[in-house]
Scaffold this active site. Structure first.
Site, PDB file in Angstrom:
ATOM      1  N   ASP A 230      15.311 -19.382  35.028  1.00 16.78           N
ATOM      2  CA  ASP A 230      14.740 -18.051  35.212  1.00 16.78           C
ATOM      3  C   ASP A 230      14.968 -17.314  33.892  1.00 16.78           C
ATOM      4  OD1 ASP A 230      13.603 -15.724  36.101  1.00 16.78           O
ATOM      5  OD2 ASP A 230      14.774 -15.585  37.946  1.00 16.78           O
TER       6      ASP A 230
HETATM    7  C1  BGC Z   1      12.120 -13.216  37.686  1.00 13.22           C
HETATM    8  C2  BGC Z   1      11.183 -14.406  37.840  1.00 13.22           C
HETATM    9  C3  BGC Z   1      10.019 -14.266  36.906  1.00 13.22           C
HETATM   10  C4  BGC Z   1      10.552 -14.126  35.498  1.00 13.22           C
HETATM   11  C5  BGC Z   1       9.469 -13.961  34.462  1.00 13.22           C
HETATM   12  C6  BGC Z   1      12.520 -13.004  36.255  1.00 13.22           C
HETATM   13  O1  BGC Z   1      13.230 -11.815  36.109  1.00 13.22           O
HETATM   14  O2  BGC Z   1      13.267 -13.428  38.475  1.00 13.22           O
HETATM   15  O3  BGC Z   1      10.745 -14.508  39.165  1.00 13.22           O
HETATM   16  O4  BGC Z   1       9.166 -15.344  37.027  1.00 13.22           O
HETATM   17  O5  BGC Z   1      11.393 -12.987  35.412  1.00 13.22           O
HETATM   18  O6  BGC Z   1       8.879 -12.723  34.580  1.00 13.22           O
END
Ligand code: BGC
Length: 752
Positions: A230
């Site tokens: 993530d």
């Molecule tokens: C979120 C993800 C997301 C990623 C990119 C993160 O903060 O938890 O779900 O895909 O950011 O935006």
């Protein structure tokens, strides 16, 4: 693509930098065109492609014009796998048209608490529904040669301290509740990528958790794709690579690249592990780049599809003879959400929606007798008496009242959790006053997760629209005016109040630890087992028609009347539309374990099908049951297990409305053996088939001597004392020495 060739040509330094992002959305770019790079984008219910300022975090809402489909809280309620597939196909085509290699979704974290700020993006409190719906969506997107990234792996069911908190979960609970959706997705759809979550699980960050990323995901489940972090979820990059984290996103401005080079040089990290990570990125690139499709992003067409999908998702929660409306009735439409619907949530999934349809915008398509009055705002919680008065005046002049209510944006979002389950006071108050007019009130709700409804008994109708995508207004009006028959059902329980939720005592976090103290008893698994009243149960939803169920048949494979655990059974049930309009019913199959082999929820969902029926029509719905339908996860065996014995197959309209049952007998399994050591209890040895006879013979004398009576004359307490007596206590109560106990243990081991 010559993956081996590319890998061979890369220097150690290049490989080290290739395993993290070039910027927020692109994988590493080299001058050498032979080394491919890819663009990824959020997801999951539309494209949030940040084109102009890809590295500017503050520009999170500045993405391309795109279509916002209903969010997962809504699509889950459709219980329609084909619909999820079709939505995935549409999204896959949009990705091809905009050069997005991978859509960052679906998100399948379990709705452990109604408070989780991201529940709107998550599917269900039930892992089977989450997995089946996610797999269908993934298959749809990937059928267009575009990847998905199932997230957030794993046990990331809250936003508070999401980047740091340690989820303390026992393995059975992890396996049965928090990992199952990911497992189903791997087995049914092989997502091209997995996204490791921010949090730790039992002390270890997901992004460096070898058990999670390698032993379980790849070795046990057979995962073949890439694992990425993530955004910003990497703590120890070296450990992460060795544990199976291929790609760090977005990157560390070169800090980790240097550490990787040093680690390989010093032997701390094997170059083979680094090569595996690079290879997995190249394989992803190959899948996308070698199969590009010419597509056009037809936003108007996809907008219509977003409306159609939402129509399948809306859940009719209450209808006391008030819906559908008739075009000749005078309707007072009230509430800011009618003009400004809340149709998506805040954070990384936020779509720059193409065309937002509020119910008030399209009201005239349905009737000339609809008036609109704001009453309360969609984006706040102020009581404005003048607006209240105007709304009440309109209500008094109307035949029926249609209120558009829900949670304002600030109430729920990625990044934080709610701390209560209440709707804004301004809304509760106005709804109460409107109900007091004596007119029939229908409340339409826009919310990403359950709310308390203090006015539930005062209104005649409740329509749960969830965060229904950019076409929500049109879809709601089609339901309200009966152009579409509602067919959604809740994929989560609505408790009467927050305190009833099983995670309440431990949510969200204490001293950085999230204790999953309720174990496997999540959602309806808890409420149903405890026989607690809920506001609306899991699986519940009404229709404008009625359905009858009959002819439940369980047909074991192989012709026996018992179900062999290795071959399973097929279940058939007839469903008839007994009303006067066409409708769709979501048929649910639950299994209840009566063997008492361990503590389990009173029943668990193991099958669902949505079926469309003309008035008077009957269709037979079937479900295939296999070992996993009956099994729970035994940490003693490190495997899934179901005892032989009685189970009940239940067919339900919801988890609380079981309409047909059939008792079945499972065979072909085995009895869980007791652990044979000096702590084994006499009762366990008597219960276990293979040791029962020996135990009876060997200990009857000692038991009689201990009790001063033989079995028939023993009182209940003495029997219980004997039953729970560990073998070792025979030194004190049975006059046995260590050699005798050792000899008994040897005899018992031979019998196992
Ligand atoms: C979120 C993800 C997301 C990623 C990119 C993160 O903060 O938890 O779900 O895909 O950011 O935006």
């Amino acid at each position: 693509m010559d993956i081996e060739g590319i890998l061979k040509e890369m220097t150690l330094e290049q490989k080290a930098s290739y395993v993290s992002g070039h910027d927020m959305w692109t994988t590493e770019k080299f001058d050498n065109p032979a080394v491919p790079y890819l663009f990824v984008s959020d997801g999951p219910h539309g494209l949030r492609k940040q084109e102009t300022n890809p590295n500017d975090q503050s520009e999170i809402y500045d993405s391309i014009d795109a279509v916002c489909f209903p969010t997962a809280c809504a699509t889950a309620a459709s219980f329609d796998k084909q619909l999820m597939y079709d939505m995935g196909v549409a999204l896959g085509k949009e990705c091809q048209a905009t050069n997005v290699s991978t859509l960052l979704g679906p998100a399948v974290n379990i709705k452990r608490s109604p408070l989780c700020g991201r529940n709107f993006e998550y599917v269900s409190e039930d892992p089977y529904v989450s997995g089946e719906m996610a797999a269908a969506y993934i298959n749809g997107v990937q059928s267009q040669n575009v990847g998905t990234s199932i997230k957030h792996f794993a046990a990331n069911s809250q936003e508070t301290e999401r980047m740091y908190a340690d989820s303390i979960v026992d393995e059975r609970t992890l396996r049965e509740i928090y990992l199952t959706a990911f497992e189903i997705a791997v087995k049914k759809s092989q997502p091209w990528t997995f996204m490791a979550s921010y949090n730790r699980i039992n002390g270890e960050y997901s992004s460096e958790n070898k058990w999670l990323l390698k032993d379980l995901l790849r070795d046990e489940w057979g995962y073949e794709g890439l694992v990425m972090s993530d955004w910003g979820a990497v703590s120890d990059r070296i450990k992460g690579i060795a544990a199976g984290l291929d790609l760090e996103m977005p990157g560390s401005h070169g800090v980790n690249d240097k550490m990787i080079v040093e680690a390989v040089k010093s032997g701390k990290l094997s170059e083979e592990d680094l090569d595996t990570a690079v290879t997995n990125i190249l394989k992803l690139a190959e899948k996308f780049l070698d199969h590009r499709q010419e597509e056009v992003f037809d936003r108007d067409k996809d907008h219509d599809m977003a409306v159609r999908i939402e129509e399948e998702c809306i859940v009719l929660l209450k209808n006391e003879g008030v819906l559908p409306f008739n075009k000749d009735e005078k309707i007072a439409m009230i509430g800011g959400f009618a003009k400004t619907p809340r149709f998506q949530g805040g954070g990384s999934s936020h779509i720059n929606a193409h065309e937002i349809t509020g119910a008030a915008d399209v009201a005239s398509d349905y009737s000339e007798f609809i008036t609109y009055s704001e009453g309360f705002p969609a984006d706040g919680d102020e009581i404005d008496e003048a607006k209240f008065e105007a709304a009440l005046k309109a209500a008094n002049e109307a035949d029926k009242i249609l209120v558009f209510a829900g949670l304002p944006d600030s109430f729920e979002s990625e990044g934080y959790d709610r701390d209560h389950m209440k709707m804004p006071e301004s809304q509760n108050e106005l709804i109460k006053r409107l109900a007091a007019t004596g007119k029939k009130v229908v409340v339409v709700l826009h919310n990403g997760s359950p709310v308390e409804m203090p006015w539930v008994d005062d209104v005649a109708g409740i329509v749960e629209a969830y965060l229904g995508g950019e076409g929500v207004g049109r879809a709601v009006m089609n339901i309200i005016y009966g152009k579409v028959n509602p067919s959604g059902k809740l994929a989560e329980s609505f408790p009467i109040k927050l305190e009833h939720n099983p995670s309440y005592l431990n949510f969200p976090v204490a001293r950085h630890k999230v204790v999953y103290g309720e174990g496997v008893f999540v959602g309806y698994r808890y409420y149903d087992t405890k026989q607690m009243d809920v506001l609306f149960p899991f699986g519940y939803g009404l229709s404008y028609t009625t359905f009858d169920y009959s002819n439940l048949k369980v047909v074991p494979e192989g012709g026996s009347d018992k179900i062999d655990i290795n071959s399973g059974a097929t279940v058939y049930v007839d469903v008839t539309n007994t009303g006067s309009v066409k409708g769709k019913e979501i048929v649910q199959l639950y299994i209840s374990d009566k063997t008492a082999a361990t503590n389990r929820p009173i029943h668990e969902l193991k099958g669902f099908e949505k079926v469309e029926l003309e008035p008077g029509e009957t269709k037979t719905v079937s479900f295939v049951l296999d070992k996993r339908s009956f099994a729970w996860y035994s940490t003693e065996l490190s495997d899934w297990y179901a005892a032989n014995g009685e189970y009940i197959i239940e067919i339900g309209k919801s988890s609380r409305d079981i309409v047909l049952i059939e008792r079945v007998e499972l065979t072909g399994s085995f009895q869980l053996p007791p652990v044979i050591d000096q702590d084994v209890q006499l009762g366990e040895l008597l219960d276990y088939e293979k040791t029962a006879e020996y135990t009876k013979k060997r200990f009857t004398g000692a038991a009689t001597a201990f009790a001063g009576a033989d079995e028939e004359e023993m009182d209940e307490m003495t029997k219980a004392v004997l039953k729970y007596m560990p073998l070792r206590t025979l030194r004190s109560f049975g006059d046995m020495n260590n050699e005798q106990i050792e000899e008994i243990l040897n005899e018992l081991r031979k019998l196992m």
